[in-house]
Design a protein around this motif. Structure first.
Motif, PDB file in Angstrom:
ATOM      1  N   ASN A  52       1.989   4.179  10.613  1.00 43.22           N
ATOM      2  CA  ASN A  52       1.262   5.457  10.661  1.00 43.22           C
ATOM      3  C   ASN A  52       1.424   6.235   9.364  1.00 43.22           C
ATOM      4  O   ASN A  52       1.633   7.468   9.381  1.00 43.22           O
ATOM      5  N   THR A  53       1.323   5.542   8.259  1.00 49.44           N
ATOM      6  CA  THR A  53       1.592   6.163   6.969  1.00 49.44           C
ATOM      7  C   THR A  53       0.497   5.828   5.959  1.00 49.44           C
ATOM      8  O   THR A  53       0.019   4.707   5.903  1.00 49.44           O
ATOM      9  N   LEU A  54       0.155   6.831   5.185  1.00 48.25           N
ATOM     10  CA  LEU A  54      -0.811   6.719   4.092  1.00 48.25           C
ATOM     11  C   LEU A  54      -0.056   6.832   2.774  1.00 48.25           C
ATOM     12  O   LEU A  54       0.914   7.595   2.684  1.00 48.25           O
ATOM     13  N   TYR A  55      -0.517   6.085   1.777  1.00 51.90           N
ATOM     14  CA  TYR A  55       0.137   6.120   0.475  1.00 51.90           C
ATOM     15  C   TYR A  55      -0.875   6.379  -0.635  1.00 51.90           C
ATOM     16  O   TYR A  55      -2.060   6.068  -0.516  1.00 51.90           O
ATOM     17  N   LEU A  56      -0.371   6.936  -1.732  1.00 56.84           N
ATOM     18  CA  LEU A  56      -1.149   7.022  -2.955  1.00 56.84           C
ATOM     19  C   LEU A  56      -0.221   6.674  -4.103  1.00 56.84           C
ATOM     20  O   LEU A  56       0.747   7.391  -4.358  1.00 56.84           O
ATOM     21  N   GLN A  57      -0.499   5.569  -4.759  1.00 55.73           N
ATOM     22  CA  GLN A  57       0.265   5.152  -5.927  1.00 55.73           C
ATOM     23  C   GLN A  57      -0.404   5.724  -7.164  1.00 55.73           C
ATOM     24  O   GLN A  57      -1.584   5.448  -7.422  1.00 55.73           O
ATOM     25  N   LEU A  58       0.334   6.517  -7.913  1.00 57.24           N
ATOM     26  CA  LEU A  58      -0.189   7.163  -9.102  1.00 57.24           C
ATOM     27  C   LEU A  58       0.456   6.521 -10.328  1.00 57.24           C
ATOM     28  O   LEU A  58       1.657   6.656 -10.532  1.00 57.24           O
TER      29      LEU A  58
END
Length: 126
Positions: A76-82
């Motif tokens: 239940n997790t969203l990620y954003l790799q910057l």
């Protein structure tokens, strides 16, 4: 009631990397389209990246090739790799969710999103 809690913001040097996370609770995560938005000082909020319930993705032209959105439906997790951060990436990053109308639907516009997190600050120095 859906709740979204972002984490992972902070400070980085230009060229550096950060990973943002967004914990989702309150409903069946896999039914939702998810997105990342950001707001910089003096600018309007802009859509950065979006991911559908079936994991189709879209990213804004300004971050294409540098930022990657992903989701783990089991966690239940969203990620954003910057990656390759630039000073102009500085801002408050918000996680957003909305009930999906299509398994492949994505949107960088705020309209489909009903729930928003509190935001996490990202600061990039030159």
């Amino acid at each position: 009631q859906v709740q979204l809690v972002e984490s992972g913001g902070g400070s980085a040097q230009a060229g550096g990397s950060l990973t943002l996370s967004c914990a989702f609770s309150g409903d069946s995560y896999s039914r939702y389209i998810m997105g990342w938005f950001r707001q910089s000082a003096g600018k309007e909020r802009e859509g950065v990246a979006s991911i559908s319930s079936a994991k189709a993705t879209a990213v804004a032209g300004s971050v294409k090739g540098r930022f990657t959105i992903s989701r783990d439906n089991a966690k239940n997790t969203l990620y954003l790799q910057l990656n390759s951060l630039k000073p102009e990436d500085t801002g408050i990053y918000y996680c957003a969710s909305g009930l999906a109308t299509s398994p492949i639907g994505v949107s960088l516009d705020a309209a489909p999103y009903n729930y928003w997190g509190q935001g996490t600050q990202v600061t990039v120095s030159s």
